[in-house]
Design a protein around this motif. Structure first.
Motif, PDB file in Angstrom:
ATOM      1  N   GLN A  57       0.815  -1.215   0.000  1.00 18.94           N
ATOM      2  CA  GLN A  57       0.000   0.000   0.000  1.00 18.94           C
ATOM      3  C   GLN A  57       0.857   1.277   0.000  1.00 18.94           C
ATOM      4  O   GLN A  57       0.340   2.382   0.151  1.00 18.94           O
ATOM      5  CB  GLN A  57      -0.941  -0.008   1.217  1.00 18.94           C
ATOM      6  N   ASN A 187      -8.387  -1.448   0.555  1.00 20.00           N
ATOM      7  CA  ASN A 187      -7.688  -2.705   0.254  1.00 20.00           C
ATOM      8  C   ASN A 187      -8.658  -3.881   0.183  1.00 20.00           C
ATOM      9  O   ASN A 187      -8.253  -5.034   0.153  1.00 20.00           O
ATOM     10  CB  ASN A 187      -6.546  -2.955   1.254  1.00 20.00           C
ATOM     11  N   THR A 250      -6.182  -0.271  -3.494  1.00 16.33           N
ATOM     12  CA  THR A 250      -4.879  -0.890  -3.299  1.00 16.33           C
ATOM     13  C   THR A 250      -5.038  -2.352  -2.928  1.00 16.33           C
ATOM     14  O   THR A 250      -6.138  -2.915  -3.024  1.00 16.33           O
ATOM     15  CB  THR A 250      -4.098  -0.096  -2.210  1.00 16.33           C
TER      16      THR A 250
END
Lengths: 336, 325
Positions: A57, A187, A250
């Protein structure tokens, strides 16, 4: 609702200063190597507590913090180390904190999930999901109230947007035009629960509309895209026009915590993680644009490696905190 | 000296601190109109909307924002109005406000923040607007908790709270708002962490907080007729608790009654009773008596509320029991 496919490298014409590109590459490698070596140490059983890895990330912390001055602020989450390194926290005291040492930035009281460094504009990390958002909003409030010109960045995960604290903070920031960016690192997972099971929307950034602030979804693994989007939002905040919600998509390589078997994740997702690795993508860009030669990139990596080694040596050499220190400093002395 | 009502003493303290220090500001719902309890009445006219800030109904967000503002150079006061609303602010209060000084040592000059809220019943406010939850915060390391029982203490403690560099929960009692009391004309503060003997006596010590101090003083008058001389000690600050005057009083009277409006179970009374038995057991002539609410919510109807909340009658009875008459 399906997720919008984030735009990859908006265009390849670099409008970013070479020194910024250099800083961002150096910082990406620093975050990566600090994290890899921390994970290695954790897996060998040499770290107390838990570890929430930022691997994969890094482009978000780096692309955003590239715009911040030393006296600007960042606030973070349980996955905080990348943000703080990118804001300028020294790697040695950071690593000593992770190891629970006397010379940790917080004397070993906070550990990997709870640290701050006000000398570098690091407000602190909150171990409670969305818990730091209202504090960051308050720092921005004081910045506006005192007319200091400081901008605040509050990092959060997509799951934090389901908390009440997210709603209250963004509403307050919008209604009072506070100089703050809410940078949502999407994420895809809240611990083990995928986004589709936790919210009906694909793009978290659409939530911005309900507060009357701009929202944008970008490829968070493309450091140039992050840099550009964050630049727009920081400029808006500095002009006194208020907050922005920036969603950076991400990949979380290692699960919620290091050692998470991630049985809840399809195998091909983990492959996609590697393909999206922000560092080779940025290296390719730098080489293709002829910003740096391969030898120059290798030189940066070697310099960073020495810096990381020094940080680990500093932290390892530091003693454990004095047990008597545990009872000190609940209150600060003195009054106005 | 002048006589002013308790709510007016609160407002005077706020006005004087706003005047003294430009970093002080007030955030809360309806603080512009003065709040339902008149705690901020007249302040927006004097200090403007930049410093007397009406907020959305977002108690949790406001408390968290005030913590952040306190870290970044301001000295905010949050007026929550009703203590029961702390329940929606527990994360910023307990996980953040209380812990930052310790968790991030040396990073900032404390968390100078005052959380104001009215506690207590006796006004027919019902189960969700009448609670006394001070024990929750006294139990959380990192928070100072004060409960004024008079106009004098209401003003002096609030001024001291605003000047303290640590977070302070300032809990004023709804039942006292209109009670008059003497305050000096000039500047003064009441230091945090210092108890006061509200009435001297030799036969039994009553430690009482907030509105129960008035109940204890009423009880003392009744008991005087029966020949029992009651000493009333008001801790004023719940945390850090000033235990020495309580111990000294018990050593003198050899009998102790502790009275608060909060639920008795796991309340402040239990803490004081236990501490006194640790520190002055040999001086006690009778078991310590605790007076507090039973473990039920506080009901609305006056007949029901009166059945739940303790008062002077309970204190009289407890004092008679420990005095063996």
């Amino acid at each position: 609702m399906a997720k919008t496919e984030p735009q990859s490298s908006e265009d390849l014409q670099s409008d970013v200063a070479t020194e910024t590109l250099d800083w961002m590459f150096r910082m990406l490698v620093l975050l990566r190597r600090m994290e890899e070596r921390t994970v290695e140490m954790f897996l060998s059983g040499k770290l107390p507590g838990w570890l929430h890895s930022y691997l994969g990330q890094e482009a978000i912390a780096v692309g955003v913090c590239a715009h911040l001055n030393e006296d600007d602020f960042v606030a973070s989450t349980h996955r905080c180390r990348g943000h703080f390194l990118a804001k300028g926290m020294a790697p040695g005291p950071l690593m000593a904190e992770v190891m629970g040492k006397r010379d940790g930035i917080c004397g070993g009281r906070g550990g990997e999930m709870h640290m701050a460094d006000w000398s570098k504009g690091v407000i602190g990390s909150s171990g409670v999901v969305a818990g730091g958002l209202s504090l960051a909003t308050g720092v921005a409030f004081a910045s506006r109230y005192r007319k200091t010109g400081q901008v605040v960045v509050a990092f959060l995960g997509e799951s934090a947007t389901n908390q009440g604290a997210f709603h209250e903070s963004l509403n307050l920031a919008a209604v009072w035009d506070l100089p703050i960016l809410y940078v949502c690192e999407n994420n895809g997972y809240g611990v083990s629960v995928p986004q589709r099971k936790a919210m009906k929307i694909g793009d978290v950034s659409v939530r911005a509309a309900s507060y009357g602030m701009p929202g944008e979804t970008i490829d968070g693994d493309d450091v140039i895209a992050v840099h550009r989007a964050a630049g727009r939002a920081v400029a808006r905040a500095r002009r006194g026009e208020g907050p922005t919600l920036l969603e950076c998509c991400t990949h979380r390589w290692l699960g919620h915590f290091v050692g998470d078997p991630q049985a809840y994740r399809p195998k091909d997702e983990l492959e996609a993680c590697k393909r999206s690795d922000p560092i080779p993508r940025f290296e390719d860009y730098l080489l293709m644009e002829k910003v740096f030669t391969p030898a120059e990139l290798e030189k940066v990596k070697a310099e960073v490696e020495r810096q990381v080694t020094a940080a680990f040596e500093f932290a390892t050499a530091s003693p454990a905190p004095d047990p008597a220190d545990a009872l000190r400093g609940v209150f600060t002395e003195g009054t106005e | 000296m002048k006589s002013i009502r308790y709510h007016k003493a609160i407002t005077e303290a706020l006005a004087e601190e706003l005047e003294r220090d430009s970093r002080v500001l007030i955030l809360g719902e309806d603080v512009g109109m003065g709040t339902a309890f008149a705690s901020t009445r007249g302040l927006v006219e004097r200090f403007g909307t930049d410093r007397i800030i009406d907020t959305p109904i977002s108690e949790s967000g406001i408390v968290g924002l005030a913590v952040g503002a306190a870290l970044n150079g301001l000295r905010p006061i949050v007026e929550l109005t009703i203590m029961d609303f702390v329940t929606v602010c527990m994360d910023p209060l307990v996980n953040h406000m209380a812990k930052l000084q310790y968790m991030f040592p040396g990073q900032h000059q404390g968390v100078p923040l005052v959380i104001m809220a009215s506690c207590g019943g006796r006004v027919g406010a019902g189960p969700q607007h009448s609670q006394s939850l001070e024990a929750w915060f006294a139990h959380t390391p990192g928070i100072k908790v004060v409960m004024p029982s008079t106009s004098y203490d209401a003003k002096g403690l609030l001024k001291a709270a605003v000047r303290d560099n640590n977070p302070v929960m300032y809990l004023y009692h709804k039942g006292l708002l209109r009670a008059p009391g003497e305050v000096p004309e000039g500047e003064y503060t009441v230091p945090l962490g210092v108890a006061e003997t509200k009435r001297a006596g030799k036969d039994v010590t009553v430690v009482a907080t907030a509105e129960m101090v008035s109940q204890a003083l009423t009880a003392a008058q009744d008991l005087e007729k029966a020949g029992i001389d009651v000493e009333v000690v008001d801790p004023r600050t719940i945390y850090p608790l000033d235990i020495e005057p309580i111990i000294a009083s018990v050593k003198k009277t050899s009998r102790l009654v502790v009275a608060h409006e909060a639920v008795r179970f796991c309340g402040l009374g239990a803490e004081i009773a236990a501490t006194v038995t640790e520190m002055a057991f040999d001086y006690l002539d009778a078991p310590v008596k605790r007076i507090g609410a039973p473990s039920v919510p506080i009901p609305f109807a006056p007949s029901l509320e009166n059945a739940v909340l303790p008062g002077a009658r309970d204190i009289v009875q407890a004092c008679r029991e420990v005095c063996g008459c």
